[in-house]
Scaffold this motif. Structure first.
Motif, PDB file in Angstrom:
ATOM      1  N   THR A 119     -78.323 110.388  13.259  1.00 59.79           N
ATOM      2  CA  THR A 119     -79.294 111.038  14.134  1.00 59.79           C
ATOM      3  C   THR A 119     -80.511 111.444  13.304  1.00 59.79           C
ATOM      4  O   THR A 119     -80.568 111.203  12.102  1.00 59.79           O
ATOM      5  N   ALA A 120     -81.466 112.109  13.935  1.00 59.73           N
ATOM      6  CA  ALA A 120     -82.660 112.572  13.227  1.00 59.73           C
ATOM      7  C   ALA A 120     -82.444 113.926  12.549  1.00 59.73           C
ATOM      8  O   ALA A 120     -83.387 114.501  12.003  1.00 59.73           O
ATOM      9  N   GLU A 121     -81.219 114.429  12.544  1.00 58.15           N
ATOM     10  CA  GLU A 121     -80.910 115.673  11.853  1.00 58.15           C
ATOM     11  C   GLU A 121     -80.961 115.450  10.346  1.00 58.15           C
ATOM     12  O   GLU A 121     -80.398 114.486   9.831  1.00 58.15           O
ATOM     13  N   ASP A 122     -81.622 116.367   9.628  1.00 63.77           N
ATOM     14  CA  ASP A 122     -81.808 116.196   8.183  1.00 63.77           C
ATOM     15  C   ASP A 122     -80.483 116.012   7.456  1.00 63.77           C
ATOM     16  O   ASP A 122     -80.359 115.138   6.585  1.00 63.77           O
ATOM     17  N   GLU A 123     -79.500 116.830   7.800  1.00 64.34           N
ATOM     18  CA  GLU A 123     -78.207 116.763   7.108  1.00 64.34           C
ATOM     19  C   GLU A 123     -77.531 115.407   7.304  1.00 64.34           C
ATOM     20  O   GLU A 123     -77.003 114.820   6.355  1.00 64.34           O
ATOM     21  N   ARG A 124     -77.569 114.891   8.534  1.00 64.42           N
ATOM     22  CA  ARG A 124     -76.938 113.595   8.804  1.00 64.42           C
ATOM     23  C   ARG A 124     -77.668 112.467   8.083  1.00 64.42           C
ATOM     24  O   ARG A 124     -77.048 111.540   7.553  1.00 64.42           O
ATOM     25  N   LEU A 125     -78.993 112.539   8.063  1.00 65.04           N
ATOM     26  CA  LEU A 125     -79.768 111.520   7.349  1.00 65.04           C
ATOM     27  C   LEU A 125     -79.423 111.518   5.863  1.00 65.04           C
ATOM     28  O   LEU A 125     -79.239 110.456   5.258  1.00 65.04           O
ATOM     29  N   GLU A 126     -79.300 112.700   5.295  1.00 67.10           N
ATOM     30  CA  GLU A 126     -78.996 112.814   3.862  1.00 67.10           C
ATOM     31  C   GLU A 126     -77.581 112.352   3.533  1.00 67.10           C
ATOM     32  O   GLU A 126     -77.312 111.890   2.423  1.00 67.10           O
ATOM     33  N   GLU A 127     -76.676 112.466   4.491  1.00 65.08           N
ATOM     34  CA  GLU A 127     -75.285 112.062   4.256  1.00 65.08           C
ATOM     35  C   GLU A 127     -75.076 110.564   4.462  1.00 65.08           C
ATOM     36  O   GLU A 127     -74.356 109.906   3.687  1.00 65.08           O
ATOM     37  N   ILE A 128     -75.686 110.011   5.509  1.00 64.32           N
ATOM     38  CA  ILE A 128     -75.359 108.648   5.925  1.00 64.32           C
ATOM     39  C   ILE A 128     -76.249 107.582   5.301  1.00 64.32           C
ATOM     40  O   ILE A 128     -75.763 106.511   4.903  1.00 64.32           O
ATOM     41  N   LEU A 129     -77.525 107.843   5.172  1.00 68.44           N
ATOM     42  CA  LEU A 129     -78.421 106.801   4.669  1.00 68.44           C
ATOM     43  C   LEU A 129     -78.073 106.324   3.255  1.00 68.44           C
ATOM     44  O   LEU A 129     -78.176 105.121   2.975  1.00 68.44           O
ATOM     45  N   VAL A 133     -77.447 102.331   2.126  1.00 68.88           N
ATOM     46  CA  VAL A 133     -78.041 101.679   0.947  1.00 68.88           C
ATOM     47  C   VAL A 133     -76.948 101.139   0.029  1.00 68.88           C
ATOM     48  O   VAL A 133     -77.000  99.985  -0.416  1.00 68.88           O
ATOM     49  N   LYS A 134     -75.955 101.958  -0.264  1.00 70.95           N
ATOM     50  CA  LYS A 134     -74.895 101.587  -1.199  1.00 70.95           C
ATOM     51  C   LYS A 134     -74.179 100.313  -0.782  1.00 70.95           C
ATOM     52  O   LYS A 134     -73.864  99.450  -1.631  1.00 70.95           O
ATOM     53  N   TYR A 135     -73.935 100.164   0.503  1.00 73.58           N
ATOM     54  CA  TYR A 135     -73.159  99.025   0.994  1.00 73.58           C
ATOM     55  C   TYR A 135     -74.029  97.955   1.664  1.00 73.58           C
ATOM     56  O   TYR A 135     -73.499  97.048   2.307  1.00 73.58           O
ATOM     57  N   ASP A 136     -75.349  98.055   1.490  1.00 71.40           N
ATOM     58  CA  ASP A 136     -76.288  97.072   2.049  1.00 71.40           C
ATOM     59  C   ASP A 136     -75.982  96.806   3.518  1.00 71.40           C
ATOM     60  O   ASP A 136     -75.847  95.665   3.970  1.00 71.40           O
ATOM     61  N   ALA A 137     -75.892  97.883   4.287  1.00 72.07           N
ATOM     62  CA  ALA A 137     -75.601  97.780   5.713  1.00 72.07           C
ATOM     63  C   ALA A 137     -76.883  97.963   6.513  1.00 72.07           C
ATOM     64  O   ALA A 137     -77.954  98.232   5.963  1.00 72.07           O
ATOM     65  N   ALA A 138     -76.774  97.802   7.824  1.00 68.70           N
ATOM     66  CA  ALA A 138     -77.803  98.235   8.759  1.00 68.70           C
ATOM     67  C   ALA A 138     -77.247  99.454   9.484  1.00 68.70           C
ATOM     68  O   ALA A 138     -76.052  99.734   9.415  1.00 68.70           O
ATOM     69  N   VAL A 139     -78.118 100.185  10.191  1.00 69.02           N
ATOM     70  CA  VAL A 139     -77.655 101.434  10.793  1.00 69.02           C
ATOM     71  C   VAL A 139     -78.267 101.630  12.177  1.00 69.02           C
ATOM     72  O   VAL A 139     -79.419 101.266  12.417  1.00 69.02           O
ATOM     73  N   VAL A 166     -87.639 108.156   7.316  1.00 74.73           N
ATOM     74  CA  VAL A 166     -86.734 108.613   6.257  1.00 74.73           C
ATOM     75  C   VAL A 166     -85.928 107.438   5.699  1.00 74.73           C
ATOM     76  O   VAL A 166     -85.715 107.333   4.484  1.00 74.73           O
ATOM     77  N   ALA A 167     -85.496 106.537   6.575  1.00 71.58           N
ATOM     78  CA  ALA A 167     -84.774 105.350   6.113  1.00 71.58           C
ATOM     79  C   ALA A 167     -85.651 104.523   5.175  1.00 71.58           C
ATOM     80  O   ALA A 167     -85.177 104.045   4.126  1.00 71.58           O
ATOM     81  N   ASN A 168     -86.908 104.366   5.523  1.00 67.45           N
ATOM     82  CA  ASN A 168     -87.844 103.646   4.649  1.00 67.45           C
ATOM     83  C   ASN A 168     -87.956 104.326   3.292  1.00 67.45           C
ATOM     84  O   ASN A 168     -88.040 103.652   2.251  1.00 67.45           O
ATOM     85  N   ASP A 169     -87.936 105.654   3.280  1.00 68.51           N
ATOM     86  CA  ASP A 169     -87.996 106.402   2.019  1.00 68.51           C
ATOM     87  C   ASP A 169     -86.797 106.098   1.131  1.00 68.51           C
ATOM     88  O   ASP A 169     -86.897 106.159  -0.105  1.00 68.51           O
TER      89      ASP A 169
END
Length: 289
Positions: A119-129, A133-139, A166-169
């Motif tokens: 979601t667009a929640e800061d905590e979720r973005l920081e946990e999931i993104l 990246v690590k597993y070269d997935a899409a989201v 944020v994903a682009n970052d």
């Protein structure tokens, strides 16, 4: 702007000029008491049956969810993913709200997965993104934030824009962020579907992103759900939707494939005609057996 997902040896491309991507919704214990009890007991036979049936019915990908109470979701999800991969060669959407389970699933998946979801929640973005990246997935990015589900298309666009930014970052390309414009049941809000359709059009025009939603949500609590879902999907596709986690009931899949043909995503009706010939051949074989 295309998103490419892969299984062991197959791939699917999601994009505005591509055939619509059908993601089978069935491998999910939510609302399926008997299935949940089987999973809790370690019986994965229905996972195999559902995987085979959905791919046969026309699913391009499969959503896999292991969210049931009182189980080790990480271990169950890993087992379910292995079972699906052994049964069919189709890309998988790994569906969990538990960070540890998502990482466990990604660690055993053989291919390029779609993570459901952030979601667009800061905590979720920081946990999931970082996992994406690590597993070269899409989201899949749900167009909501800590305030809940936005009532207006403009607010949903704002949430989507934040997720993409944020994903682009993190180095995730825009094409690998598939936005969910949020489908709600029309039985509870008569404007729910028109809001979703307006959101799809806005996301298409302003961000140009690929999109995915839970199509069956629109009919929740109403009779003849497959008919309603089949009516909704062509409208959403025409507005810009490029994939959906959905039922593979024949009426739903046929409505999607008809939309592909009518919107120019099935040149000369090649896939439509091939599917028709396959059905005729199967019916003929059944009557002569």
């Amino acid at each position: 702007m295309d998103t490419v997902l892969r299984s062991r040896s197959a791939s699917v491309t999601i994009g505005r000029e591509q055939p619509f991507c059908v993601i089978g919704e069935r491998i999910n214990p939510t609302g399926r008491k008997a299935f949940a009890e089987e999973l809790r007991a370690g019986d994965l036979s229905t996972v195999t049956v559902d995987a085979l049936a959905q791919v046969k019915a026309g699913a391009n990908m499969l959503d896999v969810n292991a969210g049931i109470p009182l189980v080790d979701e990480s271990e169950l999800l890993k087992s379910m993913l292995r079972t699906v991969q052994d049964a069919v060669d189709a890309p998988i959407c790994i569906d969990s709200s538990v960070i540890e389970a998502l990482e466990a699933g990604l660690s055993v998946y053989e291919g390029r997965a779609l993570v459901n979801s952030v979601t667009a929640e800061d905590e979720r973005l920081e946990e999931i993104l970082p996992l994406v990246v690590k597993y070269d997935a899409a989201v899949i990015g749900l167009a909501n934030d800590e305030t809940g589900i936005p009532e207006t298309p403009e607010k949903r666009l704002e949430c989507a824009r934040k997720i993409v930014s944020v994903a682009n970052d993190y180095g995730i390309k825009t094409e690998d962020v598939i936005i969910d414009p949020l489908a709600m049941t029309v039985g509870a809000d008569t404007e729910a579907v028109t809001t979703t359709l307006a959101t799809i059009s806005l996301l298409r025009d302003e961000l140009g992103v690929n999109m995915c939603l839970g199509a069956s949500n629109v009919s929740f609590g109403l009779p003849q759900r497959h008919v309603l879902n089949a009516g909704f999907l062509p409208m959403a596709i025409a507005a810009g939707l490029t994939s959906a986690i959905m039922s593979t009931a024949e009426v739903c899949v046929n409505s999607v494939r008809a939309s592909d043909l009518l919107l120019g995503h099935d040149p000369w009706g090649t896939s439509w005609i091939a599917a028709h010939r396959a059905r005729v051949a199967a019916e003929k074989a059944a009557t002569t057996a």
